[in-house]
Design an enzyme around this catalytic site. Sequence first.
Site, PDB file in Angstrom:
ATOM      1  N   HIS A  22       0.904  -0.981  -0.006  1.00 36.33           N
ATOM      2  CA  HIS A  22       0.282   0.408   0.136  1.00 36.33           C
ATOM      3  C   HIS A  22       0.510   1.425   0.232  1.00 36.33           C
ATOM      4  O   HIS A  22       1.900   1.143   0.630  1.00 36.33           O
ATOM      5  CB  HIS A  22      -0.529  -0.276   1.048  1.00 36.33           C
ATOM      6  N   ASP A  30       7.177   6.191 -21.215  1.00 36.97           N
ATOM      7  CA  ASP A  30       7.235   5.771 -21.970  1.00 36.97           C
ATOM      8  C   ASP A  30       8.188   5.017 -23.178  1.00 36.97           C
ATOM      9  O   ASP A  30       9.957   5.594 -22.472  1.00 36.97           O
ATOM     10  CB  ASP A  30       6.518   6.911 -23.211  1.00 36.97           C
ATOM     11  N   TYR A 131       4.869  12.500 -23.934  1.00 36.74           N
ATOM     12  CA  TYR A 131       4.070  12.717 -22.581  1.00 36.74           C
ATOM     13  C   TYR A 131       3.021  11.513 -21.965  1.00 36.74           C
ATOM     14  O   TYR A 131       2.103  12.002 -21.809  1.00 36.74           O
ATOM     15  CB  TYR A 131       3.512  13.744 -22.527  1.00 36.74           C
TER      16      TYR A 131
END
Length: 142
Positions: A22, A30, A131
């Site tokens: 957690h 990318d 992006y």
Amino acid sequence: MLKGIPPILSPDLLKILTEMGHGDEIVLADGNFPAASHAQRLIRADGHSIPDLLKAILTLFPLDSYVEQPITLMAVEPGDGGEPVIWQQYQQIANEKEGKPISIDMIDRFSFYERAKETYAVVATGERALYANVILKKGVIG
């Protein structure tokens, strides 16, 4: 092969997703992202797109419901154009997989790089969209 596991998820990526706890974060990077130099743990997913990986990962991976924005994107640098279309795909995938609207944060490129260095792992993809980098914060299964 295992039942119910998306085949796009490699054994190495499944191991990383299982190890994470957690609040741990993972980057889906990318093809332009400096993944190897920013990763504590690097997973290769060459040839795969981030939307396909995101769909598969969110099938197994709960987003953190204790934070306002469990997904973070790298904001577009001034002068580089408008909002990337791929962000709309991320929003749609997250909303669908979580069954509710998910709020997404934006941080500048250099803050994203610094935060990526602290994440549990970086997944280097073949994503060609600019992006397209995304950070996911792991939640709990209730």
